[in-house]
Design an enzyme around this catalytic site. Structure first.
Site, mmCIF file in Angstrom:
data_model
loop_
_atom_site.group_PDB
_atom_site.id
_atom_site.type_symbol
_atom_site.label_atom_id
_atom_site.label_comp_id
_atom_site.label_asym_id
_atom_site.label_seq_id
_atom_site.Cartn_x
_atom_site.Cartn_y
_atom_site.Cartn_z
ATOM 1 N N HIS A 96 0.460 -1.136 -0.071
ATOM 2 C CA HIS A 96 -0.158 -0.282 0.184
ATOM 3 C C HIS A 96 0.778 1.225 -0.147
ATOM 4 C CE1 HIS A 96 0.653 -1.263 4.079
ATOM 5 N NE2 HIS A 96 0.766 -0.152 4.553
ATOM 6 N N HIS A 98 1.414 4.897 0.980
ATOM 7 C CA HIS A 98 0.088 6.280 1.744
ATOM 8 C C HIS A 98 0.756 7.753 0.962
ATOM 9 C CE1 HIS A 98 0.822 3.756 5.725
ATOM 10 N NE2 HIS A 98 1.674 3.495 5.030
HETATM 11 P P1 AMP Z 1 1.475 0.792 7.383
HETATM 12 O O1 AMP Z 1 1.763 0.788 8.542
HETATM 13 O O2 AMP Z 1 2.528 1.261 6.328
HETATM 14 O O3 AMP Z 1 1.165 -1.288 7.034
HETATM 15 O O4 AMP Z 1 0.580 1.168 6.881
HETATM 16 C C1 AMP Z 1 -0.731 -0.001 7.549
HETATM 17 C C2 AMP Z 1 -1.638 1.260 7.499
HETATM 18 O O5 AMP Z 1 -2.439 0.946 7.900
HETATM 19 C C3 AMP Z 1 -1.778 2.371 9.354
HETATM 20 O O6 AMP Z 1 -1.611 3.229 9.277
HETATM 21 C C4 AMP Z 1 -2.903 1.823 10.020
HETATM 22 O O7 AMP Z 1 -3.696 2.841 10.388
HETATM 23 C C5 AMP Z 1 -3.574 1.430 8.804
HETATM 24 N N1 AMP Z 1 -4.962 0.759 8.520
HETATM 25 C C6 AMP Z 1 -5.354 -0.163 9.645
HETATM 26 N N2 AMP Z 1 -5.976 -0.705 9.908
HETATM 27 C C7 AMP Z 1 -7.479 -0.677 9.359
HETATM 28 C C8 AMP Z 1 -9.079 0.134 8.304
HETATM 29 N N3 AMP Z 1 -9.714 -0.884 9.177
HETATM 30 N N4 AMP Z 1 -8.849 1.274 7.933
HETATM 31 C C9 AMP Z 1 -8.074 2.552 7.714
HETATM 32 N N5 AMP Z 1 -6.544 1.915 7.488
HETATM 33 C C10 AMP Z 1 -6.438 1.000 8.684
#
Ligand code: AMP
Length: 110
Positions: A96, A98
């Site tokens: 993903h 950001h």
């Molecule tokens: P990473 O730490 O780069 O793997 O990013 C994962 C992101 O997913 C984090 O910024 C979390 O806040 C976000 N996240 C986790 N669960 C959810 C959810 N249910 N809906 C939206 N974002 C989420």
């Protein structure tokens, strides 16, 4: 086991979805670090950059980021981040991007 993001893609878990097409889903991060914080996720389950296939149109994630940045009015700039693995701070093992904006960013990141 489906990843958390696949469950969002399949509408098994709710999310604030801002964009969808055949290849990508984008939704607002549940814990935003800036006024705009959107996750852009390929529908294909790729764990991260470390397991990115040699071929495939993954630049497309950047095209969607550009489109959403324009839609969100981030004309003064923004930051795109991909975290990879434990030391990279990745918490969801589904590739993903950001898209973060709406405030002045600092460098270096934490
Ligand atoms: P990473 O730490 O780069 O793997 O990013 C994962 C992101 O997913 C984090 O910024 C979390 O806040 C976000 N996240 C986790 N669960 C959810 C959810 N249910 N809906 C939206 N974002 C989420």
């Amino acid at each position: 086991m489906a990843t958390l993001f696949t469950k969002i893609i399949n509408r098994e878990i709710p999310a604030d979805i801002v964009y969808e097409d055949d290849h990508v889903l984008a939704f607002r991060d549940i814990q935003p670090v800036a006024p705009v914080h959107i996750l852009i996720v390929p529908k294909t389950e790729i764990a991260g950059v470390a397991t990115l296939p040699e071929s495939g149109d993954h630049q497309y994630l950047l095209n969607v980021a550009k489109l959403l940045a324009e839609r969100e009015g981030l004309s003064n700039g923004y930051r795109l981040v991909i975290n990879q693995g434990e030391e990279g701070g990745q918490s969801v093992p589904h590739l993903h991007l950001h898209l973060i904006g709406g405030r002045k960013m600092t460098w270096p990141p934490g």
